[in-house]
Design an enzyme around this catalytic site. Structure first.
Site, PDB file in Angstrom:
ATOM      1  CG  ASP A   1      -5.056  -2.224  -2.400  1.00 24.28           C
ATOM      2  OD1 ASP A   1      -4.173  -2.975  -1.949  1.00 24.28           O
ATOM      3  OD2 ASP A   1      -5.376  -1.149  -1.861  1.00 24.28           O
TER       4      ASP A   1
ATOM      5  CB  SER B   1      -5.382  -3.495   1.450  1.00 18.33           C
ATOM      6  OG  SER B   1      -4.019  -3.274   1.198  1.00 18.33           O
TER       7      SER B   1
ATOM      8  CG  ASP C   1      -1.437  -5.053  -1.355  1.00 15.50           C
ATOM      9  OD1 ASP C   1      -1.133  -4.469  -2.409  1.00 15.50           O
ATOM     10  OD2 ASP C   1      -1.888  -4.462  -0.354  1.00 15.50           O
TER      11      ASP C   1
ATOM     12  CG  ASP D   1      -2.163  -0.525  -0.528  1.00 13.26           C
ATOM     13  OD1 ASP D   1      -1.974  -1.745  -0.688  1.00 13.26           O
ATOM     14  OD2 ASP D   1      -2.707  -0.055   0.492  1.00 13.26           O
TER      15      ASP D   1
END
Length: 435
Positions: A230, A91, A228, A232
């Site tokens: 990834d 992440s 960020d 999410d």
């Protein structure tokens, strides 16, 4: 083994191909089909290969999405009628880290019981390995287009604005796809996937998004979006170049999502400003532990219209139970098209709030001592997640990070001096507990 956001840590130390293989075998015990995707970190390729090998040894079929945003992976579990999903990602952590996060068919992250089951199997080396003619298959799949279509269908943008999207060298390019489909004029920053995150650190904080804020302010852009690694998480910049705090963004989303009498879910470190803003329309805030998995659990309940974390995770249960940064971007664009974000933000009364992190050697032992100290000194104490002390016109929270060797402090007051007093009290407690 698992923190609140899955397994994370340095590659070659905490996170290894051997661990990924073991997790794959553990997950494959009772899964027939699993969706796998990864962020832009180079180590993700070998970790995906190892995890897929463990799954296939167990007779489990693997659908490999390749480079994919974490919400794309989470949503694809249900779309592909799979039993679970796996995101190979750390992440917003630095490039030397990677991790493994597991998803249910509902789009919700594995809860504590499911995480414990996988941990037990890994520890006990439990597996159900199949003979040569019982191995699972592995094939490439593409869920990005379906995610894009779902994003476009989720919003109504009558007057598409000019948007600058800072992809952060991560996997969130589906946001650009969707906004272009919605008719927005889209410019990008750091759109080339690169897991070393050369342009800025992966976490889209105010400091790390200075280039985005400057570009929005100096052009005719209506807003800026940042992800960020990834995707999410989603953070934003208003058209005047102001970086929107997580609490303000939470209040904006929640007010748009909830009707009078409904509830929204937010963690214990959320500002009082959110509850005050929502009280104006008879919407209440339910406090959760910090971590999107806990927000998702509460959002899954009846009467909860929205859930969010000031860190940038936003969940709409009518769409999915995973934090979907691209969906958040589209929903924010929808709001900005109707009325400038700066005008909306100006209506939210904010209070001085401080957030800090302190690296500690043994966070569990330190927190035990903090709890003992607080019990002796204060009356109004909550221990839902860490230790939250209500001081009347101020409060502070001391809690251990679920993913890093840190203890985090949050302190807020309706007046600046009271916020400083609360922060000083929290720091003193922590320093005493560390001795």
């Amino acid at each position: 083994m698992f923190g609140t956001s899955g397994i994370r840590g340095p590659v070659g130390e905490t996170v290894t191909a051997d661990l990924a293989l073991s997790v794959g075998r553990a997950l494959g015990v009772d899964a027939d089909r699993v969706v796998v995707g990864r962020d832009s970190r180079e180590s993700g390729e070998l970790l995906t290969d190892a995890l897929a090998a463990g799954l296939r040894e167990s007779g489990t079929d693997v659908l490999d999405l390749g480079l994919a945003a974490t919400p794309t992976v989470a949503r694809a579990v249900g779309w592909e009628d799979a039993d679970a999903g796996v995101s190979i990602t750390a992440s917003h952590n630095p490039p030397e880290d990677n991790g493994i996060k597991l998803w249910q068919p509902s789009g919700q992250a594995f809860d504590a019981d499911r995480r414990a089951t996988i941990s037990d199997r890994v520890r006990e080396d439990a597996a159900d390995l199949q003979p040569w003619d019982g191995l699972g298959s592995r094939r490439e799949a593409d869920a990005r287009e379906r995610h894009r279509a779902a994003l476009v269908d989720a919003v109504d943008v009558a007057d598409p604005p000019h948007v600058i999207v800072d992809v952060g060298n991560g996997a969130g390019g589906v946001t650009v796809d969707a906004l272009q489909d919605l008719g927005c004029h889209v410019e990008t920053l750091n759109a080339q996937p690169d897991g070393s995150f050369p342009a800025r650190p992966s976490e889209p904080t105010a400091e790390n998004c200075q280039s985005l804020a400057t570009l929005v302010a100096e052009t005719d852009a209506d807003l800026g979006i940042a992800h960020d690694g990834d995707a999410d998480r989603m953070r934003a910049v208003a058209g005047d170049g102001t970086y929107l705090s997580g609490d303000v963004t939470l209040a904006l989303f929640a007010r748009a999502a909830a009707d009078p009498g409904q509830r929204v879910a937010a963690p214990v470190d959320t500002s009082l400003a959110v509850a005050d803003h929502l009280a104006e329309i008879d919407v209440t805030v339910e406090r959760t532990k910090v971590g999107d998995v806990y927000v998702a659990e509460r959002v899954a309940g009846e009467g909860v219209a929205f859930g969010g974390e000031p860190s940038g995770a936003w969940i709409w249960p009518d769409a999915t139970l995973c934090p979907d940064g691209p969906l958040a971007a589209c929903r924010l664009v929808e709001l900005a098209a109707e009325r400038p974000l700066a005008d909306r933000a100006a209506e939210i009364e904010t209070y001085p709030i401080h957030r800090d992190s302190v690296e500690v050697g043994d966070k569990a032992a330190v927190m035990d001592r903090v709890r003992d100290l607080v019990a002796d000194r204060y009356d109004d104490v909550q221990t839902l997640d860490g230790v939250r002390v209500d001081l009347g016109d101020a409060w502070f929270l001391v809690r251990a990070s679920g993913t890093q060797p840190l203890v985090r402090i949050t302190a807020e007051g309706r007046e600046a001096d009271r916020a400083q007093d609360a922060l000083a009290a929290a720091r003193e407690l922590l320093e005493t507990a560390r001795k």
